[in-house]
Design an enzyme around this catalytic site. Structure first.
Site, PDB file in Angstrom:
ATOM      1  N   ASP A  95      16.382 -18.130 154.844  1.00 27.09           N
ATOM      2  CA  ASP A  95      17.734 -18.656 154.703  1.00 27.09           C
ATOM      3  C   ASP A  95      18.067 -19.472 155.955  1.00 27.09           C
ATOM      4  O   ASP A  95      17.245 -19.594 156.870  1.00 27.09           O
ATOM      5  CB  ASP A  95      18.732 -17.529 154.449  1.00 27.09           C
ATOM      6  CG  ASP A  95      18.826 -16.577 155.617  1.00 27.09           C
ATOM      7  OD1 ASP A  95      18.190 -16.826 156.651  1.00 27.09           O
ATOM      8  OD2 ASP A  95      19.536 -15.567 155.501  1.00 27.09           O
ATOM      9  N   ASP A 269      17.387 -13.212 145.262  1.00 26.67           N
ATOM     10  CA  ASP A 269      17.006 -12.309 146.354  1.00 26.67           C
ATOM     11  C   ASP A 269      18.147 -11.334 146.562  1.00 26.67           C
ATOM     12  O   ASP A 269      19.311 -11.665 146.274  1.00 26.67           O
ATOM     13  CB  ASP A 269      16.780 -13.061 147.668  1.00 26.67           C
ATOM     14  CG  ASP A 269      18.093 -13.331 148.384  1.00 26.67           C
ATOM     15  OD1 ASP A 269      18.820 -14.249 147.955  1.00 26.67           O
ATOM     16  OD2 ASP A 269      18.428 -12.595 149.336  1.00 26.67           O
ATOM     17  N   CYS A 307       8.163   4.892 134.610  1.00 24.90           N
ATOM     18  CA  CYS A 307       7.631   4.011 135.649  1.00 24.90           C
ATOM     19  C   CYS A 307       6.200   4.371 136.006  1.00 24.90           C
ATOM     20  O   CYS A 307       5.844   5.553 136.060  1.00 24.90           O
ATOM     21  CB  CYS A 307       8.523   4.099 136.887  1.00 24.90           C
ATOM     22  SG  CYS A 307       8.011   3.009 138.234  1.00 24.90           S
ATOM     23  N   CYS A 309       4.713   3.170 138.933  1.00 22.80           N
ATOM     24  CA  CYS A 309       4.493   2.744 140.319  1.00 22.80           C
ATOM     25  C   CYS A 309       3.825   3.854 141.126  1.00 22.80           C
ATOM     26  O   CYS A 309       3.734   5.000 140.686  1.00 22.80           O
ATOM     27  CB  CYS A 309       5.805   2.307 140.978  1.00 22.80           C
ATOM     28  SG  CYS A 309       6.837   3.633 141.623  1.00 22.80           S
ATOM     29  N   CYS A 312       6.036   6.942 141.544  1.00 24.48           N
ATOM     30  CA  CYS A 312       6.227   7.751 140.337  1.00 24.48           C
ATOM     31  C   CYS A 312       4.938   8.399 139.853  1.00 24.48           C
ATOM     32  O   CYS A 312       4.966   9.443 139.212  1.00 24.48           O
ATOM     33  CB  CYS A 312       6.873   6.903 139.248  1.00 24.48           C
ATOM     34  SG  CYS A 312       8.608   6.527 139.655  1.00 24.48           S
ATOM     35  N   HIS A 338       9.584   2.168 145.111  1.00 19.70           N
ATOM     36  CA  HIS A 338       9.953   2.275 143.695  1.00 19.70           C
ATOM     37  C   HIS A 338      11.024   1.244 143.328  1.00 19.70           C
ATOM     38  O   HIS A 338      10.936   0.589 142.281  1.00 19.70           O
ATOM     39  CB  HIS A 338      10.447   3.678 143.373  1.00 19.70           C
ATOM     40  CG  HIS A 338      11.084   3.780 142.026  1.00 19.70           C
ATOM     41  ND1 HIS A 338      10.342   3.873 140.864  1.00 19.70           N
ATOM     42  CD2 HIS A 338      12.384   3.746 141.645  1.00 19.70           C
ATOM     43  CE1 HIS A 338      11.161   3.899 139.827  1.00 19.70           C
ATOM     44  NE2 HIS A 338      12.404   3.832 140.264  1.00 19.70           N
TER      45      HIS A 338
END
Lengths: 377, 377
Positions: A95, A269, A307, A309, A312, A338
């Site tokens: 930014d 974002d 999930c 991931c 998880c 996560h």
């Protein structure tokens, strides 16, 4: 000269402004719409670059204001640029520092030349002009830089918003002129104009005239009601060139991601996933859960039963709650991972739905489980 | 009944008491001498279990006192035991809680029955007997449990040390009797006796009589001068059975590791690598460095130029210093990983030197670079 970053429009939806695309950058190709995790201080809080990549993220955002103050762009340049400094081989968007100068620092004073402010770390008086912002971003070496802008608060006086956007346009021109690495880094313009439709139109026409390789919609999600934000967005995106990427700044809750995509946004974002993770709050298919709560002390299910991931697959709510209660940072790693994974994966599902022409149906089925949140979160 | 943990003596040194061996456990075989990282609250601070394994560690220590207080052993048992709760497939040694009851809690009162104390978290009055300690450790399901002992301070009155060790022996017997999972978990005895050689001899003879599958030397590194610690250790280890593992508790500085191995110790644990990592201090081949210091702001070399760990392969001192200064926990992850790796790798080199009969020469060459530290660290 060939732009270092360009947008490939793959598919437009029939029943909304949603589109599938690709942003080609010097550090990889990004499938859009995309969610970009935030690595404010050259690190996505608690996560390694490899973990960020494992979530599926290919681009992250880093903050010019923070890196300018600490460690300073000269050190990062000497390290070989931000990618190398932080060991992130993917793409980086920085930014402009404008938003932080206005939101974090104290005693700021704005003039045509730039903004005088005090460091939120040391209290030291500092000054940042559009040229300074670009010089910092050129030193950082991000793939996508943002023009130095002013983001007016909400609500704001219409006259102030108008004067501010006209100055932001003049600053945008100065940013273009100051940009020293046009073959390596792209500079995106930022459309301001507050909640005034005609001012949004004015800002867009002036910046589109300057032919930036991409455009952000700034000044939204600053406290206004969500329906108003969606209306302004829906009015603004059609004013932007179809073949350039559109980026909605600072937005990342699941409902905003859907609504943004439906209004033609390609890039988002937000610090949301990592920020709520530090408070022990996680996204699940059934909405947010505060895993820190006592209710999860003996709950051996994963954070989100749907999930797949790393968190998880390997850890229970009870274990993560224990770590959070015991102030063990590994707990925040697990919730942060996560949450970032959840949003990155949500965008993947949104892209698939766009391709199949089922985005509205996917939104309905998603929120039937998740619950629709109108609150700013 | 076959002991679940047994020691295989591979090689004895000619010129010292150093030995190469293997500790076989239900969760893997550990090459000795070995350094065990500490995961006090069911996590090695800041690191994932995969990262701990990547350093080469195959066994870690976890603290009975902490886990009893939070989250409570019943929750961990319900999760399927500590290995599963924390997702660590390797071996685990749990201490007895005795040391923490004496060092962390307040208002403790010791009796033949056990120790009354107050939780250092809630202030709640609690009681732990030898039977309680074993019940907790049985619930946790560690591969190696430790007998509940009292560790007298230094200096301590000889009479007190004697009464304490005699009680520790009586407690050791009660621990053996209370142990409910003898086919799955081994129980080690702890030799106390302060700095009194004859009391060490008495403690060793009583505990060896009870035929534990392994023995720890406790009550060292509690504030006494290092030469005294080494003398007591050198006197004590020969009193222990050759074919059982010997564990020196709470010791992990490089000099102590060498001196312990030379005196016949097989196992070590210490919070040192992760604790100093949190202060920005790292081990290097040239001694400890405080990477947080300003001198490293523009130093783009790895933490230790001779190291091939994840941290050193990918990150500079300048980046790590930036993260530490900016309070980014990823910085502590990187220093913690490096420090654990350094000690685990040092033990690997010590094992190789034992095999080649060159341990004393390796010690000399190591400290020629590292510098010999006499201070307790």
């Amino acid at each position: 000269m060939k732009e270092p970053v360009h947008f490939e429009l793959l598919q437009e939806s029939q029943d909304s402004m949603a589109r599938r695309g690709r942003v080609h950058t010097p550090h990889g190709t990004i499938e859009t719409p995309v969610f970009m995790p935030v690595g404010t201080q050259a690190t996505v809080k608690t996560l390694s670059p490899e973990e960020v990549a494992q979530t599926g993220a290919g681009i992250l955002l880093s903050n010019t204001y923070h890196l300018h103050l600490r460690p300073g762009e000269d050190i990062i340049k000497e390290a070989g640029g931000l990618h190398r400094f932080m060991n992130w081989p993917g793409a980086i968007l920085t930014d402009s520092g404008g938003f932080q100068v206005f939101s974090l620092s104290s005693l700021r004073k704005i003039s045509e030349e730039g903004v005088a402010f005090r460091s939120h770390i040391s209290g030291e008086p500092l000054f940042m002009s559009p040229e300074d912002s670009i010089a910092v971003q050129n030193a950082l070496g991000s793939d996508i830089m943002m023009a130095f802008d002013e983001c007016p608060p909400y609500p704001a006086d219409r006259d102030y918003v108008e004067q501010s956007l006209l100055r932001t346009t003049r600053w945008a021109k100065r940013c273009l002129d100051a940009h020293q690495r046009k073959d390596e880094q792209a500079l995106f313009g930022i459309i301001q104009g507050g909640m005034e439709f005609d001012l949004r139109k004015l800002a867009a026409s002036q910046l589109v005239e300057m032919d930036f390789p991409g455009y952000a919609v700034g000044g939204l999600s600053v406290g206004e009601p969500k329906p108003l934000m969606y209306d302004v967005l829906e009015f603004t995106t059609p004013l932007l060139p179809k073949h350039k990427p559109r980026y909605l700044m600072g937005v990342g809750s699941p409902d905003d991601l859907f609504e943004g995509v439906l209004r033609g946004v390609d890039m988002f974002d937000c610090v949301l996933p990592t920020r709520i993770a530090r408070n022990g709050t996680v996204f699940t298919e059934k909405g947010k859960r505060v895993v820190r709560n006592a209710a999860f002390a003996r709950d051996f299910a994963p954070l989100d039963e749907s999930c797949d991931c790393y968190t998880c697959k390997n850890y229970s709510r009870a274990y993560i709650r224990h770590l959070l209660k015991a102030d063990e940072t590994f707990g925040i790693r697990l919730t942060s991972y996560h949450n970032v994974y959840f949003l990155v994966k949500l965008m993947e599902r949104i892209r698939n739905a766009i391709e199949q022409g089922t985005l509205r149906a996917f939104r309905a089925s998603f929120f039937a489980k998740y619950g629709y949140e109108q609150a700013n979160d």
